[in-house]
Motif scaffolding. Structure first.
Motif, short mmCIF file in Angstrom:
data_model
loop_
_atom_site.label_atom_id
_atom_site.label_comp_id
_atom_site.label_asym_id
_atom_site.label_seq_id
_atom_site.Cartn_x
_atom_site.Cartn_y
_atom_site.Cartn_z
N GLY B 251 3.11 -16.25 -68.26
CA GLY B 251 2.94 -14.73 -67.51
C GLY B 251 4.34 -14.58 -67.28
O GLY B 251 4.95 -14.33 -66.11
N ILE B 252 4.90 -15.49 -68.01
CA ILE B 252 6.53 -15.49 -68.06
C ILE B 252 7.17 -14.50 -69.06
O ILE B 252 6.47 -13.84 -69.53
N ARG B 253 8.27 -13.87 -68.59
CA ARG B 253 9.27 -12.51 -68.96
C ARG B 253 10.73 -12.56 -70.01
O ARG B 253 11.29 -12.74 -68.67
N PRO B 254 10.14 -13.11 -71.15
CA PRO B 254 11.27 -14.20 -71.58
C PRO B 254 12.74 -13.10 -71.72
O PRO B 254 13.74 -13.36 -71.47
N ASP B 255 12.59 -12.15 -72.27
CA ASP B 255 14.00 -11.22 -72.08
C ASP B 255 14.36 -10.92 -70.59
O ASP B 255 15.92 -10.90 -70.64
N ARG B 256 14.00 -10.52 -69.98
CA ARG B 256 14.45 -10.25 -68.03
C ARG B 256 14.58 -12.05 -68.57
O ARG B 256 15.90 -12.13 -67.41
N THR B 257 14.45 -13.20 -67.99
CA THR B 257 14.69 -14.50 -67.84
C THR B 257 16.00 -14.75 -68.43
O THR B 257 16.94 -15.03 -67.62
N ARG B 258 16.23 -14.10 -69.71
CA ARG B 258 16.85 -14.50 -70.45
C ARG B 258 18.50 -13.83 -69.98
O ARG B 258 19.59 -14.33 -69.70
N LYS B 259 18.24 -11.98 -69.72
CA LYS B 259 19.27 -11.67 -69.44
C LYS B 259 19.77 -11.81 -67.32
O LYS B 259 20.75 -12.46 -67.87
N ILE B 260 18.84 -12.49 -66.59
CA ILE B 260 19.17 -12.99 -65.80
C ILE B 260 20.12 -14.37 -66.11
O ILE B 260 21.90 -14.55 -64.74
N MET B 261 19.40 -15.47 -66.54
CA MET B 261 20.10 -16.43 -66.64
C MET B 261 21.91 -16.20 -67.53
O MET B 261 22.51 -16.62 -67.05
N VAL B 262 22.12 -15.56 -68.43
CA VAL B 262 22.97 -15.14 -68.89
C VAL B 262 24.29 -13.84 -68.18
O VAL B 262 24.82 -15.12 -68.10
N VAL B 263 23.24 -13.56 -67.56
CA VAL B 263 24.55 -13.27 -66.21
C VAL B 263 24.83 -13.55 -65.33
O VAL B 263 26.69 -13.78 -65.00
N ALA B 264 24.44 -14.59 -64.94
CA ALA B 264 24.84 -15.94 -63.59
C ALA B 264 25.73 -16.74 -64.46
O ALA B 264 27.01 -17.38 -63.74
N ALA B 265 25.09 -17.37 -65.62
CA ALA B 265 25.85 -18.23 -66.33
C ALA B 265 27.64 -17.63 -66.48
O ALA B 265 28.55 -18.44 -66.51
N SER B 266 27.46 -16.36 -66.91
CA SER B 266 29.01 -15.65 -67.47
C SER B 266 29.03 -15.33 -66.37
O SER B 266 30.77 -15.58 -66.45
N LEU B 267 28.62 -15.25 -65.18
CA LEU B 267 29.40 -14.88 -64.05
C LEU B 267 30.31 -16.27 -63.33
O LEU B 267 30.87 -16.46 -63.00
N ALA B 268 30.03 -17.11 -63.68
CA ALA B 268 29.82 -18.31 -62.69
C ALA B 268 31.23 -19.10 -63.88
O ALA B 268 32.03 -19.83 -63.37
N THR B 269 30.72 -18.88 -64.86
CA THR B 269 31.83 -19.54 -65.49
C THR B 269 33.47 -18.70 -65.88
O THR B 269 34.48 -19.20 -66.07
N ALA B 270 33.13 -16.97 -65.69
CA ALA B 270 34.84 -16.46 -65.77
C ALA B 270 35.07 -16.35 -64.62
O ALA B 270 36.41 -17.06 -64.10
#
Lengths: 259, 354
Positions: B251-270
């Motif tokens: 029941g998970i949507r892997p693409d959406r989860t990956r997108k949200i995680m990449v955006v969050a981790a990239s914002l934090a890193t930046a």
């Protein structure tokens, strides 16, 4: 009314049509096994029914069209164990089985006591409680297979799809796994759709067989209807004979010389 | 009724995890207290605790600190310790997140080009004299932040394949290409402006010595917001470890989860890179040490990476500013110099695999 109905299912992989307009319905508590040679479309069909493979046609479970409900609602209706699951070797058995509760836990939540109790019961039912703190990488093939089944059971869905559930097991473990499935099916009124290579075992355990060839259904019925020497010899391009032992159709390969 | 054995095994395991989390919190507080007390002006841990308690509304405690010492604690050491903790927590959490979503143990926060983009942004600011990298109001952090985000965005769109499904591997390869392209531009600009090489080099090695409350406030919202998003998804990241097909069947949507995680981790890193420069190794070494010591469930790896990332960075910064006092060793040098041998030690002595 049938529990699961699949109507006119067609699946294309690239430009190849691997499933062509298959329709089937499965009753509650029924065990249907799909058999057929390699490449006949068994796994693609199962993945399509699970909603993991894009397909034409419609699948409804308990009257709900899977294409019209969310992924989460779908996962509450149907669980799926692929032929070659990705097994994170360092994940603990308990954690792995708990992941089966995912469709019942809110998107950002974690397991509650109900989930822990349910998984505890499943672990003990499948003789896995002693292993619950062990990493998956340390298990034998039979134990691992039981873990995968436990995870699917933890999903508590009315329909469970098993792609080659006994492929990696020796004869004794195959029987144990199928005996267990049969017991669980009777206990929990589960509906099982599986694929299997071993025709004899498929006939012994399933209520109904469906023989696939080149993406179409070529025969359907109980073991006596499908396990027929001419039909199988042609579909599989194999030298076989079918003998009856204790009322069971047994498929025996014949040697080259016996032709 | 006798409780079922398996229930208690699972419950025990959950309790153990809570103990580790408490241990992480204690380690951050302990390292922070030591770091606040050590420096050219020796101030006792007790005085510092009283001083901090005194600042809370409705609480009163007498620290007996002189005004100068009080200023050292409040204006010099505390922002530096907090900033170090935030940067360490952010980088370690981003690294652990990238490793989880890409199922790649070599993933680090700079994977998708954030470091190269930030480096180029900072270089542009320094050679054009838009700032000297001395504080929060400067153009250097702003351009580094924008550069990092821009680089990740380019990587993300370059990683699109023909049929619009992003495979994790194509995204990683796009990251390598974008990083090397941006680094080439940065190197060219630097060569044309050789007089700023030292400034740029200092920035690249990472530093916390200019830490002020301004930088803390700059990073804090990003650190808090993104870590909440990532930590709330910790269970889903465990589901993602089963592969996209099985995650979808749960029941998970892997693409959406990956997108949200990449955006969050990239914002934090930046945001972390913008205030502290390029501090290397933390994003890889801390999550992997946690995995080797405590197992690989993201439910424990993500929060513990944050906590031990914070304490590791505070401790490393303490070493950097005390070992050759009054001068300082760049923090990026120490993270690798101390981190690498420790990591090899854990890698060799642990029986767990990564």
């Amino acid at each position: 009314m049938a529990l699961l109905e699949a109507k006119n299912i067609s699946v294309s992989l690239g430009k190849t049509r691997v499933i062509k307009q298959i329709t089937l319905s499965v009753q509650s508590g029924e065990w249907l096994t799909i058999v057929g040679p390699n490449g006949s479309g068994k796994s693609s069909f199962l993945a399509a029914v699970a909603g993991l493979q894009h397909c034409e046609g419609s699948v409804t479970i308990s009257g709900q069209a899977l294409s019209k409900i969310t992924a989460r609602s779908r996962a509450q209706l149907v669980s799926y164990v692929p032929q070659h699951p990705i097994v994170p070797l360092d994940m603990l058995v308990g954690d792995y089985v708990l992941l089966g509760r995912t469709p019942h836990i809110s998107a950002l939540g974690v397991e509650g006591p109900v989930d822990l109790n349910l998984v505890g019961e499943i672990l003990s039912r499948l003789d896995l409680e002693e292993l619950s703190s062990r990493p998956l990488g340390s298990l034998s093939g039979g134990e691992l297979q039981r873990c995968q089944l436990a995870r699917a059971l933890a999903q508590t869905t009315p329909v469970i799809l098993l792609d080659e559930p006994t492929a990696a097991l020796d004869l004794g473990h195959q029987q144990q796994a199928l005996d267990l499935l049969e017991e669980l099916r009777n206990e929990r009124q589960m509906t099982i759709i599986s694929t299997m290579h071993d025709l004899t075992l498929a006939g012994q355990y399933s209520d109904r067989l469906m023989l696939f060839d080149h993406g179409r259904v070529v025969a359907e019925g109980n073991a006596a209807d499908v396990i027929k020497v001419d039909l199988l010899a042609e579909t599989y391009s194999a030298r076989i004979q079918v003998i009856e032992v204790d009322g069971t159709q047994v498929v025996v390969p014949r040697s080259k010389e016996s032709r | 009724m006798q409780p079922d054995k398996s229930h208690t095994a699972l419950a025990n395991y959950e309790r153990l995890r809570l103990t580790w989390l408490l241990g992480g919190v204690v380690s951050v507080l302990a390292v922070a207290a030591i770091s606040l007390s050590l420096g050219p002006a020796n101030i006792s841990v007790n005085s510092i605790i009283f001083e901090i308690i005194d600042r809370f509304p409705l609480l009163e405690a007498n620290s007996n600190l002189s005004e100068i010492h009080s200023n050292i604690v409040w204006e010099v050491r505390l922002p530096r310790v907090i900033l170090g903790g935030l940067v360490g927590a952010t980088l370690a959490l981003s690294g652990a997140t990238y490793q989880a979503v890409f199922r790649n143990p070599l993933a680090d926060p700079y994977l998708l080009g954030a470091a190269a983009g930030a480096g180029l942004g900072a270089t542009l600011a320094l050679v054009n004299r838009w700032g000297d990298g001395s504080g929060a109001g400067d153009a250097v952090p702003l351009l580094a932040f924008c550069g990092a985000l821009l680089a990740v965005a380019i990587t993300y769109f370059m990683g699109l394949t023909g049929d619009s499904s992003r495979s994790p591997a194509s995204l990683l390869l796009a990251g390598v290409a974008v990083a090397s392209f941006l680094t080439a531009i940065q190197t060219f600009i630097l060569q044309q402006n050789a007089d700023t090489i030292r400034q740029v080099y200092t920035w690249i090695l990472g530093r916390l010595n200019t830490a002020s409350w301004g930088e803390v406030w700059l990073l804090l919202p990003y650190a808090l917001g993104t870590s909440c998003v990532i930590l709330l998804n910790r269970r889903i990241l465990d589901v993602m470890r089963l592969g996209d097909a099985e995650a979808a069947s749960l029941g998970i949507r892997p693409d959406r989860t990956r997108k949200i995680m990449v955006v969050a981790a990239s914002l934090a890193t930046a945001a972390a890179v913008a205030v502290s420069g390029l501090i290397s190794f933390v994003g890889i070494i801390v999550p992997h040490t946690i995995r080797l010591l405590f197992g690989s469930s993201n439910r424990i790896v993500l929060p513990l990476s944050m906590l031990f990332g914070a304490s590791f960075m505070i401790a490393v910064d303490l070493l950097g500013r005390t070992v050759v006092s009054p001068s300082e060793i760049p923090i990026g040098v120490i993270t690798s110099f101390c981190g690498a041998p420790f990591f090899i030690f854990v890698l060799r002595s642990s029986r767990r695999s990564i």
